[in-house]
Design an enzyme around this catalytic site. Structure first.
Site, PDB file in Angstrom:
ATOM      1  N   SER A   4       0.816  -1.222   0.000  1.00 48.03           N
ATOM      2  CA  SER A   4       0.000   0.000   0.000  1.00 48.03           C
ATOM      3  C   SER A   4       0.848   1.270   0.000  1.00 48.03           C
ATOM      4  CB  SER A   4      -0.905   0.006   1.227  1.00 48.03           C
ATOM      5  OG  SER A   4      -1.710  -1.146   1.226  1.00 48.03           O
ATOM      6  N   GLY A   5       1.835   1.340   0.898  1.00 48.47           N
ATOM      7  CA  GLY A   5       2.641   2.561   1.024  1.00 48.47           C
ATOM      8  C   GLY A   5       3.510   2.783  -0.196  1.00 48.47           C
ATOM      9  N   GLU A  32       8.928  -5.653  -6.551  1.00 47.48           N
ATOM     10  CA  GLU A  32       8.102  -6.467  -5.643  1.00 47.48           C
ATOM     11  C   GLU A  32       8.478  -7.930  -5.873  1.00 47.48           C
ATOM     12  OE1 GLU A  32       5.763  -6.186  -3.037  1.00 47.48           O
ATOM     13  OE2 GLU A  32       6.064  -8.356  -3.186  1.00 47.48           O
ATOM     14  N   CYS A  42      -1.755  -5.978   2.786  1.00 51.75           N
ATOM     15  CA  CYS A  42      -3.170  -5.603   2.905  1.00 51.75           C
ATOM     16  C   CYS A  42      -4.025  -6.291   1.836  1.00 51.75           C
ATOM     17  CB  CYS A  42      -3.317  -4.089   2.810  1.00 51.75           C
ATOM     18  SG  CYS A  42      -5.032  -3.560   2.832  1.00 51.75           S
ATOM     19  N   CYS A  64      -5.773  -7.214   5.211  1.00 45.25           N
ATOM     20  CA  CYS A  64      -7.079  -6.548   5.359  1.00 45.25           C
ATOM     21  C   CYS A  64      -8.156  -7.043   4.390  1.00 45.25           C
ATOM     22  CB  CYS A  64      -6.935  -5.050   5.112  1.00 45.25           C
ATOM     23  SG  CYS A  64      -5.383  -4.327   5.584  1.00 45.25           S
ATOM     24  N   LYS A  75      -9.048 -10.846   4.592  1.00 50.09           N
ATOM     25  CA  LYS A  75      -9.602 -10.997   5.954  1.00 50.09           C
ATOM     26  C   LYS A  75     -11.044 -10.522   6.005  1.00 50.09           C
ATOM     27  CE  LYS A  75      -9.779  -7.769   8.472  1.00 50.09           C
ATOM     28  NZ  LYS A  75      -8.692  -7.136   9.180  1.00 50.09           N
ATOM     29  N   TYR A  94      -5.107  -7.694  17.292  1.00 48.66           N
ATOM     30  CA  TYR A  94      -6.047  -7.578  16.167  1.00 48.66           C
ATOM     31  C   TYR A  94      -6.250  -8.927  15.466  1.00 48.66           C
ATOM     32  CZ  TYR A  94      -5.736  -2.397  15.607  1.00 48.66           C
ATOM     33  OH  TYR A  94      -5.808  -1.047  15.750  1.00 48.66           O
ATOM     34  N   GLU A 125      -9.619 -11.295  15.427  1.00 50.38           N
ATOM     35  CA  GLU A 125     -10.355 -11.311  14.149  1.00 50.38           C
ATOM     36  C   GLU A 125     -10.488 -12.743  13.627  1.00 50.38           C
ATOM     37  OE1 GLU A 125      -9.462  -6.834  12.428  1.00 50.38           O
ATOM     38  OE2 GLU A 125      -8.290  -8.482  11.602  1.00 50.38           O
ATOM     39  N   ALA A 146     -10.426   0.053  13.368  1.00 49.99           N
ATOM     40  CA  ALA A 146     -11.456  -0.954  13.638  1.00 49.99           C
ATOM     41  C   ALA A 146     -10.814  -2.317  13.786  1.00 49.99           C
ATOM     42  CB  ALA A 146     -12.463  -0.986  12.492  1.00 49.99           C
ATOM     43  N   HIS A 158     -33.166   8.264  13.981  1.00 45.36           N
ATOM     44  CA  HIS A 158     -33.887   7.226  14.710  1.00 45.36           C
ATOM     45  C   HIS A 158     -34.640   6.301  13.760  1.00 45.36           C
ATOM     46  CE1 HIS A 158     -35.692   5.509  18.248  1.00 45.36           C
ATOM     47  NE2 HIS A 158     -36.885   5.617  17.692  1.00 45.36           N
ATOM     48  N   GLU A 179     -27.272   6.605  17.005  1.00 42.52           N
ATOM     49  CA  GLU A 179     -27.897   7.743  17.685  1.00 42.52           C
ATOM     50  C   GLU A 179     -27.463   7.823  19.150  1.00 42.52           C
ATOM     51  OE1 GLU A 179     -32.271   7.573  18.422  1.00 42.52           O
ATOM     52  OE2 GLU A 179     -32.147   5.551  17.613  1.00 42.52           O
TER      53      GLU A 179
HETATM   54  P1  NDP Z   1      -0.462  -7.378  17.887  1.00 44.01           P
HETATM   55  O1  NDP Z   1       0.823  -6.707  18.202  1.00 44.01           O
HETATM   56  O2  NDP Z   1      -1.704  -6.552  17.767  1.00 44.01           O
HETATM   57  O3  NDP Z   1      -0.748  -8.517  18.942  1.00 44.01           O
HETATM   58  C1  NDP Z   1       0.176  -9.508  19.239  1.00 44.01           C
HETATM   59  C2  NDP Z   1      -0.376 -10.360  20.351  1.00 44.01           C
HETATM   60  O4  NDP Z   1       0.453 -11.470  20.570  1.00 44.01           O
HETATM   61  C3  NDP Z   1      -0.475  -9.601  21.654  1.00 44.01           C
HETATM   62  O5  NDP Z   1      -1.638 -10.024  22.304  1.00 44.01           O
HETATM   63  C4  NDP Z   1       0.778 -10.051  22.389  1.00 44.01           C
HETATM   64  O6  NDP Z   1       0.650 -10.050  23.792  1.00 44.01           O
HETATM   65  C5  NDP Z   1       0.905 -11.497  21.919  1.00 44.01           C
HETATM   66  N1  NDP Z   1       2.279 -11.971  21.919  1.00 44.01           N
HETATM   67  C6  NDP Z   1       3.366 -11.342  21.427  1.00 44.01           C
HETATM   68  N2  NDP Z   1       4.460 -12.116  21.574  1.00 44.01           N
HETATM   69  C7  NDP Z   1       4.064 -13.253  22.172  1.00 44.01           C
HETATM   70  C8  NDP Z   1       4.728 -14.433  22.588  1.00 44.01           C
HETATM   71  N3  NDP Z   1       6.037 -14.565  22.420  1.00 44.01           N
HETATM   72  N4  NDP Z   1       4.009 -15.400  23.179  1.00 44.01           N
HETATM   73  C9  NDP Z   1       2.678 -15.254  23.353  1.00 44.01           C
HETATM   74  N5  NDP Z   1       1.986 -14.166  22.977  1.00 44.01           N
HETATM   75  C10 NDP Z   1       2.667 -13.166  22.381  1.00 44.01           C
HETATM   76  O7  NDP Z   1      -0.152  -8.173  16.557  1.00 44.01           O
HETATM   77  P2  NDP Z   1      -1.064  -8.911  15.512  1.00 44.01           P
HETATM   78  O8  NDP Z   1      -0.220 -10.021  15.038  1.00 44.01           O
HETATM   79  O9  NDP Z   1      -2.417  -9.197  16.026  1.00 44.01           O
HETATM   80  O10 NDP Z   1      -1.211  -7.790  14.386  1.00 44.01           O
HETATM   81  C11 NDP Z   1      -0.069  -7.145  13.831  1.00 44.01           C
HETATM   82  C12 NDP Z   1      -0.389  -5.731  13.425  1.00 44.01           C
HETATM   83  O11 NDP Z   1      -1.199  -5.750  12.278  1.00 44.01           O
HETATM   84  C13 NDP Z   1      -1.160  -4.961  14.473  1.00 44.01           C
HETATM   85  O12 NDP Z   1      -0.304  -4.178  15.255  1.00 44.01           O
HETATM   86  C14 NDP Z   1      -2.096  -4.098  13.705  1.00 44.01           C
HETATM   87  O13 NDP Z   1      -1.581  -2.790  13.662  1.00 44.01           O
HETATM   88  C15 NDP Z   1      -2.115  -4.674  12.310  1.00 44.01           C
HETATM   89  N6  NDP Z   1      -3.463  -5.174  11.986  1.00 44.01           N
HETATM   90  C16 NDP Z   1      -4.506  -4.307  11.885  1.00 44.01           C
HETATM   91  C17 NDP Z   1      -5.767  -4.761  11.588  1.00 44.01           C
HETATM   92  C18 NDP Z   1      -6.908  -3.811  11.495  1.00 44.01           C
HETATM   93  O14 NDP Z   1      -6.685  -2.619  11.344  1.00 44.01           O
HETATM   94  N7  NDP Z   1      -8.153  -4.282  11.599  1.00 44.01           N
HETATM   95  C19 NDP Z   1      -6.041  -6.165  11.378  1.00 44.01           C
HETATM   96  C20 NDP Z   1      -4.887  -7.005  11.554  1.00 44.01           C
HETATM   97  C21 NDP Z   1      -3.658  -6.514  11.836  1.00 44.01           C
HETATM   98  P3  NDP Z   1       0.789  -8.703  24.654  1.00 44.01           P
HETATM   99  O15 NDP Z   1      -0.524  -8.011  24.575  1.00 44.01           O
HETATM  100  O16 NDP Z   1       1.095  -9.209  26.011  1.00 44.01           O
HETATM  101  O17 NDP Z   1       1.923  -7.932  24.057  1.00 44.01           O
END
Ligand code: NDP
Length: 461
Positions: free
Chosen positions: A15-16, A35, A43, A48, A51, A180, A184, A343, A438, A443
């Protein structure tokens, strides 16, 4: 081996990178994009977009059930995973072609190759061994799933990348993570009929989100049959006769068909030759950039997840656009990373912008909280046991709405619109002055009159 000169070389067609390439070309730059996989990046190809298609698919289960309350007789529905995946693939291929066509229309040259830096201005295309000399370089290589520690049986574990293309639908799946992607995919597989166990290492999912949102979503996911196991990590995965046997840190074990880790993503910097060009990383392993996305080398820039600022597609697009306008369009544009609406396409959906209650109480002397939880109208007649949640966080001194948190159907759509008001620094009085539409769920945003709580910071001794 050929040698070429360009004004801008973009590494990464996500995307970027694609946005930056097109805008730079529109300003007259000669642009090349490399690429190594498929144009569109995470994405479009394995994030995205696919998904959201899977989310749509998973929601039909409720629709079929709810239809009965409205008088419909629906024959026993059945679901076919290969059909969904084939249709999803067709749509992704269409989008990929559209991305490539847009680049070509903009006179951007696309090369299907891995590209690595060989010096501050030199980029090597590994597919052909050609060397390209670039006046400017943009690194937009995104991120990659990080599976965490090297546990026994890690080779049996998939990431979201593979989840999009599974040959067989998993009847039982264990997902590790609480961010996230984990929530999801828990919703997707649950909706499509899997038995889902979500394993998270701390006390509650979606760390960093408002505590009420986390509680509400967890309760709703649990009601839907998703088993959420907290204070646990996966210690090993072993292949057994009828699936994979997963051992957890509390010594429990369970057998499932698939294990998916959604334990975060890391910036994609390995083997890019950053050291040869003099590009530095920060202490989290992401490319260090300034407010203009400029790296430690003045003519090399980086945007998107590889810089680990706010890892969201629209942010990468804005960063790429701002870079191209600034460097090639004679403008001076920095991206504002504050108050970004976002979201989570969980079930139910989450939409948030601004501060959580805890963040606001840390920052302001007075904080007012408005919140409500209710059963959306559609679900009364359908007799579905699910509730929506709305919360406004208000700076009690200025009356400005500094946070909005929604859990429920269409939360993503709603937060995009509320985002305009919050970004414009609307006050609670501005919200109240708007007439309600409404009957809608939205609302609630303009009819929340009673404070649920009001906090005044104690003066320091
Ligand atoms: P996140 O960083 O959101 O979540 C990672 C999760 O894994 C956290 O709960 C973390 O725990 C846990 N974790 C990390 N390391 C370990 C480990 N070694 N053992 C066990 N648990 C662990 O990453 P995601 O992979 O869910 O998503 C990546 C990025 O993609 C997000 O930051 C988001 O910005 C983007 N994204 C956005 C979406 C959207 O806009 N709808 C959809 C999907 C992705 P803890 O909380 O303790 O750190």
């Amino acid at each position: 081996m050929a040698e070429r000169d360009v004004d801008l070389f973009v590494i990464g067609g996500g995307s970027g990178g694609v946005r930056a390439a097109r805008i730079a070309a529109s300003h007259g730059a000669r642009v090349m994009v490399a690429e190594e996989y498929r144009v569109g990046g995470t994405c479009v190809i394995r994030g995205c977009v696919p998904k959201k298609l899977l989310v749509y698919a998973s929601r039909y289960a409720d629709e079929f059930e709810d239809a009965a309350g409205y008088g419909w007789t629906v024959p026993e529905p059945s679901f076919d995973w290969p059909t969904l995946i084939a249709n999803k693939d067709r749509e992704i291929a269409r989008l990929e072609a559209a991305y490539a066509a847009n680049l070509e229309r903009s006179k951007v040259e696309i090369v299907k190759s891995r590209a690595v830096l060989e010096g501050p201005h030199e980029v090597r295309l590994l597919a052909t061994n050609d060397l390209v000399r670039a006046r400017h370089v943009l690194i937009a290589t995104g991120g990659w799933p990080h599976p965490g520690a090297e546990i026994a049986g890690i080779e049996h574990v998939i990431s979201s990348n593979e989840a999009f293309d599974l040959k067989e639908f998993p009847k039982r799946i264990l997902i590790q993570g609480g961010g996230y992607i984990a929530v999801e995919f828990a919703g997707i597989f649950n909706g499509l009929g899997s038995e889902v166990t979500l394993v998270y290492r701390k006390d509650n999912i979606l760390r960093g989100f408002d505590d009420d949102v986390r509680e509400h979503l967890r309760a709703e996911m649990t009601k839907r049959g998703i088993k959420i196991v907290t204070h646990n990590i996966v210690e090993s995965v072993e292949k057994v006769d009828h699936g994979l046997c997963v051992s957890l840190s509390d010594h429990e074990s369970l057998t499932v068909d698939q294990v998916m880790f959604a334990t975060g993503r890391r910036p994609n910097v390995a083997g890019l030759g950053l050291d040869k060009a003099g590009v530095h990383l920060n202490d989290k392993g992401a490319i260090k950039v300034d407010a203009y996305s400029r790296t430690t080398v003045p003519h090399i820039y980086a945007v998107g997840d590889v810089t680990d600022r706010v890892n969201l597609t629209p942010v990468a697009i804005r960063e790429g656009h701002a870079f191209a306008d600034t460097v090639f369009g004679g403008k001076d544009i920095k991206v504002d990373h504050s108050d970004i609406p976002t979201a989570v396409f969980s079930e139910p959906e989450v939409g948030v912008i601004g501060l959580t209650e805890a963040e606001a109480r840390n920052r302001f002397d007075r904080v007012d909280i408005y919140k409500t939880s209710f059963r959306a109208m559609k679900y009364t007649v359908a007799a579905r046991d699910t509730r929506s949640f709305f919360k406004l966080v208000v700076d009690g001194t200025t009356d400005r709405v500094v946070g909005c948190h929604i859990v429920g159907p269409e939360a993503g759509e709603m937060i995009q619109l509320v985002g305009i008001a919050v970004k414009m620094k609307a006050t609670k009085a501005d919200f109240d002055a708007v007439m309600a539409v409404h009957p809608t769920a939205a609302e609630e945003l303009v009819t929340l009159r009673e404070k649920a709580a009001s906090y005044v910071r104690e003066a320091a001794e």
